[in-house]
Design an enzyme around this catalytic site. Structure first.
Site, PDB file in Angstrom:
ATOM      1  N   GLU A 326      43.678  80.216  39.152  1.00  0.00           N
ATOM      2  CA  GLU A 326      44.540  79.028  39.249  1.00  0.00           C
ATOM      3  C   GLU A 326      43.958  78.019  38.271  1.00  0.00           C
ATOM      4  OE1 GLU A 326      45.653  75.628  39.454  1.00  0.00           O
ATOM      5  OE2 GLU A 326      44.635  75.395  41.384  1.00  0.00           O
ATOM      6  N   CYS A 360      45.510  69.353  40.281  1.00  0.00           N
ATOM      7  CA  CYS A 360      45.996  70.521  39.541  1.00  0.00           C
ATOM      8  C   CYS A 360      47.507  70.451  39.352  1.00  0.00           C
ATOM      9  CB  CYS A 360      45.656  71.808  40.284  1.00  0.00           C
ATOM     10  SG  CYS A 360      43.968  71.948  40.839  1.00  0.00           S
TER      11      CYS A 360
END
Length: 574
Positions: A326, A360
């Site tokens: 990720e 993120c």
């Protein structure tokens, strides 16, 4: 506060007849006001508490008694850390990015042999834990859940001091999402890890086919600094529920809190009789991270930058260790011409400035239709000009500090490049090194962004709301997809049909419609991206099953009357 299963009852300002009941699982608030007598007030409180306890029928959950040490409470207020000096290589400095004071003595930078030793300990503990029942695993999660509910204030303060985020952002990003994940795992996790029956096919009609989900073993995790509590407990609760052990390396920029959280984890394991070495926390730098990737874990999740993600893949290839990546994000936030600005603008501000933009899946590119652009900008500026920035534990702080050293200077370089190419800064946009005594970059609103500017292509990871004016939905989609990243995305329009049509065209792993990053609160959904935002998923059903090895099994459907025998003409020798 009274805790009953998934429910916390908090009583506020009883003297004025106000009572708030907060049920986090449904994210609902119920308020009772203007009750005349004190006896009546407490009577209502008792009835509500008993009713909620009856409805949830919670099991008896052990209480953890884990407190901050005196040193953790006070830190070293007279010692300041200067990140501009040479960073140590044999230890990890721990300081508050909001005021630069030392939080504790430097923590150890673990070497490869120590990391491998901890992996071996976790592997031995996992052999025992793999045999535990789902009931036992739920018990463990309930213990953690109760602790979070009862100690949420401490958890928020610890995370705020370690990462620089304001307390309200810690409540959202550290506490609420972790509780929601635990609730989902306790309610649905067992269902998704039970054997799943599949069709056996026409030629195998007399057979039964199923997929079994077995624990992968020891899961490794390398996590970032932006959410110190959630980034540890997010992989922890999923992997322990799946029957795994977890070895997690925390960031060198937010290691201090792991001491407290580590004691919480140890106490929770002890409370339910789980093996004490089941979870290991690693501190250190590249050597420790490389040892975790190559030192014997059966799978690894990495959350971080694209550049380091490539190095993780390279190291994992040597041992054929499967990885979940990720990586970076540069999420588009599309505002259509018919969007409701009263809803959109608060979402935009939260998307850009929450945790000082260090998310993120933060909103980094705001594509606003020209018909609504000027009104959108004006309303954004009304609020942005009033944002208050400072130390995370100060009262009335909207925006905290930058956790990573030199990140503020990097953000400034992106702003300078954009201005040089014709963009306009409306608020902020100018760094003041050492201002307010910490690592700060001011909340910034900038418009006139074009795709030849670095800020349109590089991940900012800072408090910047960058606006691109577009002429049509088609242009917004084209520009949103003109990016190396593809993590999350957000679309705002009054027409759900229009939004879903546009969302289907976005090259992203997640899309929230008329909301910001709502896919993460829906814990049944997977989290992850495409392109340089990485691959595979954590969270949700897919992420939970990703903690397991899927095993295909075929057995006789009618073992007493029908089984497989090779016809004589096909027996060897033919």
């Amino acid at each position: 506060r009274l805790v009953a299963g998934d429910v916390m009852v908090s009583v506020d300002d009883v003297t004025n007849g106000a009572m708030t009941v907060f049920h986090y699982a449904n994210r609902a608030f119920v308020t009772v006001r203007s009750i005349e007598s004190t006896t009546q007030r407490w009577g209502v409180i008792a009835i509500v508490a008993l009713l909620l306890r009856w409805l949830t029928a919670p099991p008896s959950v052990p209480k953890l008694n884990v407190r901050l040490t005196e040193e953790e409470e006070n830190g070293y207020p007279d010692e300041r850390f200067d990140p501009s000096k040479n960073w140590p290589t044999t230890s990890v400095p721990c300081y508050d990015p909001g005021n630069m004071t030392k939080l504790c003595a430097d923590m150890p930078a673990m070497r490869a042999d120590e990391v491998k030793e901890r992996i071996a300990k976790a592997a031995a503990a996992q052999k025992i834990w793999a045999k535990s029942s789902f009931a036992k695993r739920r018990e463990l999660l309930r213990v953690i859940q109760r602790f979070i509910l009862e100690e949420q204030d401490t958890i928020c303060r610890v995370s705020a001091r370690d990462s620089g985020k304001p307390l309200v952002d810690a409540a959202f990003g550290e506490v609420l999402v972790t509780l929601e994940k635990i609730r989902w795992l306790c309610n649905e996790g067992e269902h998704w890890l039970k054997p799943e029956y599949r069709s056996s096919g026409a030629m195998m009609f007399y057979k039964k086919a199923r997929v079994e989900y077995h624990p992968v073993g020891v899961m490794g995790a390398i996590v970032p600094w932006n959410y110190p509590f959630h980034n540890v407990f997010n992989p922890l609760v999923a992997n322990l529920f799946a029957g795994n052990a977890l070895v997690v390396k925390v960031s060198e920029y937010a290691s201090w809190s792991s001491q407290y959280y580590g004691r919480v984890i140890d106490a929770a394991l002890e409370a339910v009789g789980a093996p004490k070495d089941l979870v290991q926390i690693i501190t250190g730098y590249g050597e420790a991270g490389n040892a975790l990737v190559t030192g014997g874990v059966q799978k690894l999740v990495f959350v971080g930058s694209t550049g380091i993600g490539r190095k993780v893949m390279e190291a994992a290839a040597k041992t054929l260790t499967p990885v979940v990546l990720e990586l970076g994000g540069k999420d588009p936030f599309i505002v259509c011409a018919d969007a409701n600005l009263n809803q959109v603008v608060p979402m935009a501000l939260r998307g850009a400035f929450q945790s000082c933009g260090q998310n993120c899946a933060g909103a980094e590119r705001f594509y606003v239709h020209e018909k609504i652009h000027d009104k959108f900008l004006a309303k954004v500026l009304e609020s942005a000009k009033q944002l208050r920035q400072g130390w995370a534990l100060n009262a009335s702080v909207d925006c905290g500090a930058m956790c990573m050293p030199k990140q503020a200077q990097y953000v400034q370089s992106l702003i300078d490049d954009a201005v040089k190419r014709g963009a306009t800064v409306h608020v902020g946009g100018s760094i003041e090194l050492g201002a307010k005594g910490g690592q700060f970059y001011p909340p910034t609103v900038i418009s006139g962004i074009t795709h030849d500017m670095r800020i349109a292509r590089e991940e900012v990871f800072g408090p910047v709301l960058a606006i691109v004016k577009t002429k049509s939905d088609e242009e917004s989609i084209a520009l949103a997809n003109d990016c190396d990243f593809g993590l999350g995305s957000n679309i705002f329009t009054r027409s759900t049909r229009r939004a879903e049509k546009l969302g289907a065209q976005l090259e992203a792993g997640m899309t929230s419609i008329n909301d910001f990053c709502s896919t993460y609160m829906a814990q049944s959904l997977p989290f992850g991206g495409v392109k340089e935002s990485g691959f595979d998923r954590f969270a949700g059903i897919e992420g939970l099953r990703g903690c397991c090895v899927p095993k295909s099994v075929v057995v006789d459907r009618f073992p007493l009357i029908m089984n497989t025998n090779i016809p004589p003409p096909l027996c060897y020798p033919v």
